[in-house]
Design an enzyme around this catalytic site. Sequence first.
Site, PDB file in Angstrom:
ATOM      1  N   GLU A 176      43.469 -15.756 -23.215  1.00 39.98           N
ATOM      2  CA  GLU A 176      44.791 -16.366 -23.265  1.00 39.98           C
ATOM      3  C   GLU A 176      45.845 -15.481 -22.612  1.00 39.98           C
ATOM      4  O   GLU A 176      46.757 -15.975 -21.941  1.00 39.98           O
ATOM      5  CB  GLU A 176      45.176 -16.676 -24.716  1.00 39.98           C
ATOM      6  CG  GLU A 176      44.450 -17.859 -25.326  1.00 39.98           C
ATOM      7  CD  GLU A 176      43.019 -17.555 -25.755  1.00 39.98           C
ATOM      8  OE1 GLU A 176      42.288 -18.501 -26.106  1.00 39.98           O
ATOM      9  OE2 GLU A 176      42.635 -16.362 -25.719  1.00 39.98           O
ATOM     10  N   HIS A 226      41.993 -22.314 -37.298  1.00 40.23           N
ATOM     11  CA  HIS A 226      42.057 -23.460 -36.397  1.00 40.23           C
ATOM     12  C   HIS A 226      42.854 -24.620 -36.985  1.00 40.23           C
ATOM     13  O   HIS A 226      42.711 -25.749 -36.516  1.00 40.23           O
ATOM     14  CB  HIS A 226      40.646 -23.965 -36.076  1.00 40.23           C
ATOM     15  CG  HIS A 226      39.783 -23.024 -35.310  1.00 40.23           C
ATOM     16  ND1 HIS A 226      39.189 -21.930 -35.891  1.00 40.23           N
ATOM     17  CD2 HIS A 226      39.420 -23.003 -34.002  1.00 40.23           C
ATOM     18  CE1 HIS A 226      38.477 -21.279 -34.980  1.00 40.23           C
ATOM     19  NE2 HIS A 226      38.605 -21.902 -33.829  1.00 40.23           N
TER      20      HIS A 226
END
Length: 342
Positions: A70, A139
């Site tokens: 990322e 998540h």
Amino acid sequence: MAQQDSAQAIDRELTMSRAMVEAIADEMRADEEVFYMGEDVADYGGIFDSTQGLLEEFGHDRIMDVPISETAYIGAAVGAAQAGMRPIAELMFVDFFGVGMDQIYNQMAKNTYMSGASVNVPMVLTTAVGGTYNDAAQHSQTLYGTFAHLPGMKVVVPSTAYDAKGLMHNAIRDDDPVVYMFHKRLMGIGWMPAPDGPKTPVPEEEYTIPFGSADVKREGEDVTVVTLGLHVHRAIEAAEDLAEDGIDAEVVDLRTLVPLDTETILESVAKTGRLVVVDEDYRSYGVTSEIVARVAEEDLASLEAVSRLAVPDVPIPYARPLENEVIPATEDIKDAVRSIGS
């Protein structure tokens, strides 16, 4: 002002994911500087269908799969934006912001300010938020308040397909960085059924929804429920049930957190006198407290009673019963409304 009225005469309905993709495709056709990058967004089409079908039209040069880094690809998007392109970078789950936060907050959000406006960062960071499907603590967060708290970024949270398309057009065209947070439960994908509501009539032609424009999704006289994302639909369901008991709830969908449409909230509270704020983010230091504070500062005299409903300050549990316990449900909203009278 309710935006859904303008969509009533439209024959076709889209899921939220299809509406988002349609807006992205329109912008990519209009401007070759628009491109999309992220993990599993090309051949797979995004794990929440956020790019489904784009690869076939635009190819790998503009719909790019990236390594699982990322920091690297969000940094690349920042650089591309500063060089004059309009990248859309997808952070697969908002929970992953931690590994790329330096690029998000110290670069994407600040570089226009730090450069004295000699560069702009016209990029969109899309990211999936929310729980309700047992994917555990890494998540399943929303983290609305985290991004809204940090200056330099606009923060968008659509709740319907109609809003998703208009807000996406606006986000891609904006010259500032925009964080576009879509709730995975609302996308309309086969393995995660959406509630009634997010699939709406959507015009084929392009249109924009201005940032900082909340939408009254249901009008009422007795209590104001302010919310966003998935909980717009849970609030509407709660309001319909409450109506059977003679309680008329107004549901305000924020749609954007930065900028925040405080005026629409104040107008509603001035009418109803009672305020319930519902959020899937954590309770402390978050959206619920910010909304209540703004109303109290601007029009305390109108505020007869208030309640806020959010996720307690615990990691989102994996176990289904525990996750259901911490994420506000329709019954919780009804209880919160009843607790402050009508």
